[in-house]
Each structure stands twice: as structure tokens, then as C-alpha cells.
Write an enzyme that holds these catalytic residues in place. Sequence first.
Site, PDB file in Angstrom:
ATOM      1  N   GLY A  64       0.828  -1.210   0.000  1.00 37.38           N
ATOM      2  CA  GLY A  64       0.000   0.000   0.000  1.00 37.38           C
ATOM      3  C   GLY A  64       0.861   1.257   0.000  1.00 37.38           C
ATOM      4  N   GLU A  96      10.965   3.671   5.562  1.00 42.97           N
ATOM      5  CA  GLU A  96      10.907   2.203   5.406  1.00 42.97           C
ATOM      6  C   GLU A  96      12.266   1.638   5.831  1.00 42.97           C
ATOM      7  OE1 GLU A  96       8.761  -0.545   4.336  1.00 42.97           O
ATOM      8  OE2 GLU A  96      10.595  -1.426   5.108  1.00 42.97           O
ATOM      9  N   GLN A 110       4.604 -10.854  -1.016  1.00 47.36           N
ATOM     10  CA  GLN A 110       4.197 -11.886  -0.063  1.00 47.36           C
ATOM     11  C   GLN A 110       3.211 -12.909  -0.631  1.00 47.36           C
ATOM     12  OE1 GLN A 110       3.029  -9.858   3.699  1.00 47.36           O
ATOM     13  NE2 GLN A 110       4.157  -8.095   2.932  1.00 47.36           N
ATOM     14  N   VAL A 145       9.807   3.902  12.045  1.00 51.01           N
ATOM     15  CA  VAL A 145       9.008   4.833  12.850  1.00 51.01           C
ATOM     16  C   VAL A 145       8.737   4.178  14.202  1.00 51.01           C
ATOM     17  CG1 VAL A 145       6.687   5.832  13.067  1.00 51.01           C
ATOM     18  CG2 VAL A 145       7.983   6.111  10.944  1.00 51.01           C
ATOM     19  N   CYS A 200      -4.255 -12.108   4.610  1.00 53.07           N
ATOM     20  CA  CYS A 200      -4.606 -13.213   3.729  1.00 53.07           C
ATOM     21  C   CYS A 200      -5.131 -14.416   4.515  1.00 53.07           C
ATOM     22  CB  CYS A 200      -3.458 -13.638   2.830  1.00 53.07           C
ATOM     23  SG  CYS A 200      -4.086 -14.670   1.486  1.00 53.07           S
ATOM     24  N   ASP A 258      -3.077  -3.250   5.639  1.00 51.61           N
ATOM     25  CA  ASP A 258      -3.256  -4.129   6.791  1.00 51.61           C
ATOM     26  C   ASP A 258      -3.176  -3.415   8.138  1.00 51.61           C
ATOM     27  OD1 ASP A 258      -3.245  -6.022   4.794  1.00 51.61           O
ATOM     28  OD2 ASP A 258      -1.355  -6.977   5.382  1.00 51.61           O
ATOM     29  N   LYS A 273      -7.709  -8.572   5.094  1.00 52.43           N
ATOM     30  CA  LYS A 273      -6.459  -7.852   4.826  1.00 52.43           C
ATOM     31  C   LYS A 273      -5.666  -8.549   3.716  1.00 52.43           C
ATOM     32  CE  LYS A 273      -6.111  -6.248   9.638  1.00 52.43           C
ATOM     33  NZ  LYS A 273      -6.481  -4.839   9.427  1.00 52.43           N
ATOM     34  N   ALA A 304      -3.443  -7.778  -0.378  1.00 52.39           N
ATOM     35  CA  ALA A 304      -2.905  -6.810  -1.335  1.00 52.39           C
ATOM     36  C   ALA A 304      -4.022  -6.321  -2.250  1.00 52.39           C
ATOM     37  CB  ALA A 304      -1.796  -7.457  -2.159  1.00 52.39           C
ATOM     38  N   ALA A 305      -4.945  -7.215  -2.577  1.00 53.57           N
ATOM     39  CA  ALA A 305      -6.076  -6.839  -3.430  1.00 53.57           C
ATOM     40  C   ALA A 305      -6.914  -5.754  -2.753  1.00 53.57           C
ATOM     41  CB  ALA A 305      -6.926  -8.070  -3.729  1.00 53.57           C
ATOM     42  N   CYS A 322      -9.130 -13.186  -2.511  1.00 53.78           N
ATOM     43  CA  CYS A 322      -8.239 -14.197  -1.971  1.00 53.78           C
ATOM     44  C   CYS A 322      -8.184 -15.356  -2.974  1.00 53.78           C
ATOM     45  CB  CYS A 322      -8.767 -14.680  -0.619  1.00 53.78           C
ATOM     46  SG  CYS A 322      -7.573 -15.680   0.252  1.00 53.78           S
TER      47      CYS A 322
END
Length: 458
Positions: free
Chosen positions: A59, A80, A88, A123, A207, A343, A351, A353-354, A386
Site C-alpha cells: 500500500g 521504510e 508476499q 518509525v 490473507c 493491513d 487484509k 494486497a487486493a 483471496c
Amino acid sequence: MQGLRVFNRGAAVLCHHMSASNQAINITPCIQHISSYSTSPTSNPANGYKFVVVGGGTGGLAMASWLARQQGKGNVAVVEPADAHYYQPMWTLVGGGIKTKEQSVKPMKDVMPSACEWIQDKVTGFDPDNNTVKLSTGKDVQYEYLVVAMGIQMNFDKLKGLEEALQNDPMVCCNYSFDTVDKTFEAIKNFKKGNAIFTFPSTPIKCAGAPQKIMYLAEEYFRKNNKRDDAKVMYNTSLGAIFGAPKYAKALVEVCKSRDIEVNYKTELVEIKPEKKEAVFARVGTEPLETFTLPYEMMHVPPPMGPPNAIKASPLAGPNGFVAVNKETGQHTKYPNVFGIGDCTDIPTSKTAAAAAGQSGALRQTISAVLNGLTPNSKYDGYTSCPLITGYDKCIMAEFDFNLEPLETFPVDQGVERRSMFHLKADVLPHMYWNTMLKGYWSGPRFARKVMHLGMSK
Ligand code: FAD
Ligand code: UQ1
């Protein structure tokens, strides 16, 4: 070297009133190599970045790519810590021996948008009242707008015996981490006889299909390698159903029946004793709690998961510890200049990626509205998908919304196992991910769905 707009803790609040030369400090050695991605900032360094994105995962990079195109070089920073970006969704296929784990990874420097400044740090806290995020190196970074995309946290230490088992027992495996995913196919290949147990924890997870996808691959592998008669394959899930969306749950129950897989609901793994090769399960909801022990030959264990610590401990967290956002717009419920995706948010959908792809489309509209002084009215519908791999050439392509109602892209019944959907998952989606999703051009198959349903779909 150019001074990045990373501020000493405590100075951030004052920095609007101080000169850039007072504020800009040299960054620590661990992030010095990012200078090649940095450009001269177009706004006053003392004001920090226009946009800070926390997390360079699915995301985060989708949003950062789009933001960098909109805002121009130097106005978007991505915080990051990782050197690598992982695809994943491929880990299920790695666990099944279909892909290698090296195919799932690219160096972070190769996927970080070149117009973004990469702050390679973690962070550790959020101070949204002062538009500041805190870094592990003790520095603060200021923003005008913040996008939080930190993913869900793996809590391997919250299940007794899991870390020890993953370290010491080759037959205990887990597809949920790059470090452990290559144990899975080894365990499947080395399985001889006994219980092959696949578990699902009692926490939210990403997932939610992945804990059972690997079971279907293992079961087929055992069958094809003359081990099936010696294997008792079990799915022990903390939940009361095999899958959230009823249409696909019904299909999966049938798959389990036809393959002689035992499904035990409300059965939570609470301890692993690798030295005895035993697993302790609790019957969820019993009072006092009933437990029982099973011997295992192999076990696939997704860890308990939860919100990242830095979010949980911050004013950005809602009651469940995830970032509290409006589920349709992605805007924070209290801080209008803060947004969440993926997520780490409390958006009540599965949760994936889609889902992050669908959310990115809505979030772009939301951010555009906010930048134009308008009230966001985007309407993310909960879209998630999924790809339920049910064998080495089969997949049930689940797609659904907030109400768990199907939102299928293709004009065929996606509740049945299909070879075409397996190829979509294994061969097409990885390319789409690296080439469109991460570059901020993919917001899910909504348009394709409308076209394929001749405009009749939701
Ligand atoms: P992530 O992509 O996890 O990114 C989070 C980023 O935040 C990471 O880069 C991390 O390093 C960074 N971060 C963490 N802490 C900090 C910090 N303190 N400071 C700064 N940065 C931080 N989805 C599908 O759509 N289809 C599938 O088939 C599918 N299969 C899956 C199978 C498996 C085995 C797994 C594990 C996941 C699968 N998923 C699938 C889920 C999908 O990968 C995730 O839902 C998606 O990556 C979430 O994106 P995200 O941006 O929210 O989080
Ligand atoms: C998807 O959009 C997506 O994000 C890029 C995934 O993650 C890799 C998926 O697994 C799926 C299934 C989708 C949805 C896309 C289609 C074409 C059904």
C-alpha cells in the site's frame, strides 16, 4: 551531502520558526546511501515534507508512486527500514515448491519511486498533534500530510514454543515470513506418516486464506507421492467457519470433504512442544478452558498478528489498536491530514494486497479532495480478493465486499475450482504487482468487472 529534512526530537514543533540551516541535520550512516534517490527539495526544508508515507510495502509504495507523480520530486518521503520488498502473495507458492523465495523479492532501492526520498529507518512513534513521526534513530520527521501503511505485525513470540519450534524443528513451518517460508516445502517433502496439522490463530491475520491454501498443496503432494494413506490432514482453526464469505466457505467445506481433510472449528493452537513433537490446542469459548494435546509429524503455523506497536501506542489507534480511518475514504477519523491504507488500518475487510489496491483508488480521490479543500466522498466498497489455491493447478478466486457478498470480476462462477484462476494467480498477478500496483497504476479490477459484466455489476 544534502541535508535531509529529518529533525532532532523536540525541535520539530519549533521548526516552522527556525531557519533551514538550523534544522537540517546530517542523516545517520545507515541512511546515507539514499542520497542517490534524493533531489533538491522544492519546498522549504524547515517545513518538513508535504507527504510522508510510513511503510514501503504494497500500500505504501502504491500511494508513494502516485503522490510523487502528483507532487513532484522531493515532496514525498517514504520511511521504510527494510532493504528488500517482498511480494508476499508468492509465499504460498514457495511453500508448495512451485516458486523459489528469491522470486518473491526485489531490493527496496529498485522499487522505491525515484522521485521519493527514502528514509531508511523505523518509525517508533506518532505525534499527530504536531504533525511529526519519530524515528528509531531519535530524529523526528515533519509532514503536512501523512499516509500510514505499516502492515500488520507478526507476533511470533506470542505463541508459546513457536520461535523455538521454527528454529529447531524442521517439520514446523510458516509461510508468513521470508525467513521461514523455505522450510515449508522441505517439511512437505520429508513428511512420512502421522498428523499434518494446519492452524489458524485467534487474532486478525493477513490473507486469511493462506493458512489453508498450503494445506491443499500439501495434501495433493502427499497423494501424488504415495503418502496420503499415512497422513491425517487436519485444519485446526480458532474461527467458527472455514472462510469469512459464505459462498466460498461452502465450496471449501466441499473441497475438504472430498479430500478427507478433517476441519476442527474453534480449535486454537496455544502451545508447541517441539522436543516432544506435540501441539496443545484449546477449545475456544469453553469455560474453564478445555485443552487437548495432539502429536504432529508436520505443522504449518501462522503466528498471532496484531497492530504495529508504534501505532498501537499512538493517538492514531482506534479501539483495536489499528489506525482508525473512515472505511470508505481512508481518512483518519480524528486527524484530517492523516490517511491509512492496507493491513495496518481498522478497515473491516479481509487484509490482502487486493484490498490495498481497492483502497488505493479511493484514497487517491480522498487526498485529491482534501488538497482541493473539499470533503472526501470516495466510496471504497470493501473489495478484497483471496485466490484460494486448492491444488497444483486449481484455484477458487474469491472476491467480495464489506458485506461478504461476492464481487466477482469474471463472467463465470468463481466459487468453483479453476485452472485459469491458478494461472492468473501464479503467472499474471506477480507481473501486475511489480509493474502496475507498486507504480500506483492499479486500484483493483473494478473497471474490468464492470466491462465484463456489461455494466450490470456493482
Ligand atoms: P505490507 O506490504 O506488509 O508493508 C508494510 C511495510 O511497512 C513493510 O515494508 C514494513 O517493512 C514496513 N514497516 C513495518 N514497520 C515499520 C515501521 N515501524 N516504520 C516504517 N516502516 C515499517 N494478498 C493478496 O491480495 N493475494 C494473495 O494471494 C495473498 N497471499 C498472501 C500469502 C501470504 C503467505 C502472505 C504473508 C500474505 C498474502 N497476501 C495476499 C497479503 C498481502 O501480502 C498483504 O495484505 C499486503 O502486502 C498488505 O500491504 P500493506 O502495505 O498493508 O503491508
Ligand atoms: C489483486 O488485485 C491483487 O493485488 C495486486 C492481488 O494481490 C497480488 C491478488 O491476489 C488479486 C486476486 C487481485 C485481484 C485481481 C484480479 C484480476 C481478480
